[in-house]
Design a protein around this motif. Structure first.
Motif, short mmCIF file in Angstrom:
data_model
loop_
_atom_site.label_atom_id
_atom_site.label_comp_id
_atom_site.label_asym_id
_atom_site.label_seq_id
_atom_site.Cartn_x
_atom_site.Cartn_y
_atom_site.Cartn_z
N GLU A 1 0.83 -1.19 0.00
CA GLU A 1 0.00 0.00 0.00
C GLU A 1 0.88 1.25 0.00
N TYR A 2 0.34 2.36 -0.54
CA TYR A 2 1.06 3.63 -0.55
C TYR A 2 0.58 4.51 0.59
N PRO A 3 1.45 5.35 1.17
CA PRO A 3 1.02 6.28 2.21
C PRO A 3 -0.13 7.16 1.72
N GLY A 4 -1.15 7.30 2.56
CA GLY A 4 -2.31 8.10 2.19
C GLY A 4 -3.37 7.33 1.43
N GLY B 1 -5.87 3.76 1.07
CA GLY B 1 -6.46 2.70 1.88
C GLY B 1 -6.43 3.05 3.35
N ILE B 2 -5.90 2.12 4.16
CA ILE B 2 -5.85 2.33 5.60
C ILE B 2 -4.49 2.88 6.06
N TYR B 3 -3.63 3.20 5.10
CA TYR B 3 -2.28 3.66 5.44
C TYR B 3 -2.31 5.16 5.70
N GLN B 4 -2.13 5.54 6.95
CA GLN B 4 -2.14 6.95 7.34
C GLN B 4 -0.92 7.67 6.76
N GLY B 5 -1.08 8.94 6.43
CA GLY B 5 0.03 9.73 5.94
C GLY B 5 -0.30 10.44 4.65
N SER B 6 0.69 11.07 4.06
CA SER B 6 0.52 11.79 2.81
C SER B 6 1.33 11.10 1.71
N PRO B 7 0.74 10.96 0.54
CA PRO B 7 1.45 10.28 -0.55
C PRO B 7 2.55 11.15 -1.14
N SER B 8 3.69 10.56 -1.37
CA SER B 8 4.78 11.25 -2.04
C SER B 8 5.69 10.19 -2.64
N ALA B 9 6.41 10.57 -3.67
CA ALA B 9 7.32 9.64 -4.33
C ALA B 9 8.39 9.16 -3.36
N ASP B 10 8.94 10.07 -2.56
CA ASP B 10 10.01 9.70 -1.63
C ASP B 10 9.52 8.68 -0.60
N ALA B 11 8.32 8.89 -0.08
CA ALA B 11 7.78 7.97 0.92
C ALA B 11 7.55 6.59 0.33
#
Length: 364
Positions: free
Chosen positions: A166-169, A171-181
């Motif tokens: 899963e990517y940050p931000g 589904g259920i993954y808390q956070g903000s999506p970014s390429a680095d993350a």
């Protein structure tokens, strides 16, 4: 060297046509992924919860380093995992793959906590055992819940265990999506699979679809795996934005995930499939990627677009042919082999706070 294979698809695409929700890419969603304002460029709504996919989601700790004692403790739990996890599929039609052991039935599924120190991943084990793991990176406008239909098909047809990050931000993954993350999590997950679970890189197939071709190509450029599979891939995010919105607007998009620069570094066999009717990412970008490879197989189905394709004829048939050319043998030589021992604790959504549970005690 780019090897072109021609597949026109089935004469009756309605029999096995895949229309997978959440794979349409809009320039607004692409720019959001590339660190743009999330209010102007909203992320897709979650398609699942920790409860709806309970038993299918595992939580990978993000710890960068593991001590010898931690690994020993972890592998000790692995040796017991066969008694805890039962890889039984209750429904042959994928809808929801359920391999929860009896010991999970008494566990409360109502806890709602955040998981910033863990990476949620969808895990679909092959029921009869497999020597291979397919590591999947999904499209931008979907989450791992939206990939279940496709991944269950890949699992059964290729006879392979499947894990989707899963990517940050999303589904259920808390956070903000970014390429680095995303790239940091990609490295963490691969390290966990190989250094902690002990899976050989040569037994891992990396599969990236659409936006997922970015982290997939990145990882394959750094690790020699069994194969890299790209579906509806791009040369770079900015190249996609230029196609959709013009050269001027493309300058507003951070130039991340430059597959065109990384793919020459990939030492593993490469398979690229791209629909000739794709209106979002032109198939010419797949051709450009293929030309940069030392050796790759390129499949351009004539009737496939970005979102609608014949699963069997456009993907499964040519992919299996490609894998077989590279001595793909997923069937274990012994019945006791080919199983991924996943500790029961990884299937339980970890709580943040004073009592972080077994995995947090092990990994900090």
């Amino acid at each position: 060297m780019c090897i072109r294979d021609s597949y026109n698809g089935s004469n009756n695409p309605l029999t096995s046509q895949a229309m997978l929700m959440g794979n349409i890419i809009y320039v607004f969603e692409i720019t959001n992924l590339m660190d743009f304002n999330s209010i102007i460029f909203p992320r897709p709504k979650p398609s699942y919860s920790a409860q709806s996919l309970f038993g299918n989601i595992i939580y990978i700790p993000k710890s960068k380093q593991f001590s010898i004692s931690e690994i020993q403790a972890f592998r000790s739990s692995l040796s017991l995992s066969k008694q805890v996890i039962t890889n039984q599929v209750n429904s042959p039609k994928h809808k929801q793959v359920n391999f929860i052991a009896d010991s999970f039935k008494s566990v409360s599924q109502t806890q709602d906590t955040t998981i910033p120190s863990y990476i949620p991943c969808l895990f679909l084990p092959y029921n009869h055992g497999s020597t291979k793991l397919l590591l999947y990176f999904h499209g931008n406008a979907e989450d791992v819940g939206g990939t279940l239909a496709l991944l269950d098909t890949l699992k059964s047809k290729l006879k392979v265990h499947v894990m989707a990050m899963e990517y940050p931000g999303y589904g259920i993954y808390q956070g903000s999506p970014s390429a680095d993350a995303i790239l940091k999590d990609t490295d963490r997950l691969f390290g966990f699979l190989t250094k902690i679970l002990g899976i050989l890189p040569s037994d891992i197939i990396i599969f990236g679809r659409s936006i997922g071709s970015g982290p997939a190509t990145y990882l394959a450029s750094r690790q020699k795996v069994f194969a890299l599979v790209l579906m509806s891939a791009y040369t770079s995010i900015r190249a996609v934005a230029k196609h959709l919105a013009g050269a001027l607007c493309s300058l507003l998009v951070a130039d991340r995930f430059r597959n065109i620069d990384l793919i020459p570094l990939v030492k593993s066999p490469i398979f690229i499939v791209h629909g000739m009717r794709d209106p979002l990412i032109p198939f010419g970008q797949a051709q450009e990627l293929c030309e940069q490879c030392k050796e790759a197989t390129l499949v351009l189905p004539e009737r496939m677009d970005h979102n609608v394709f014949d699963t069997k004829q456009d993907l499964i048939v040519p992919l299996k042919s490609f894998l077989e050319k590279h001595e793909y043998e997923p069937t274990p030589k012994e019945k006791s082999w080919g199983w991924l021992g996943i500790p029961a604790s990884l299937f339980l959504k970890p709580a943040e706070g004073k009592d972080k549970g077994l995995m947090s005690k092990l990994f900090g």
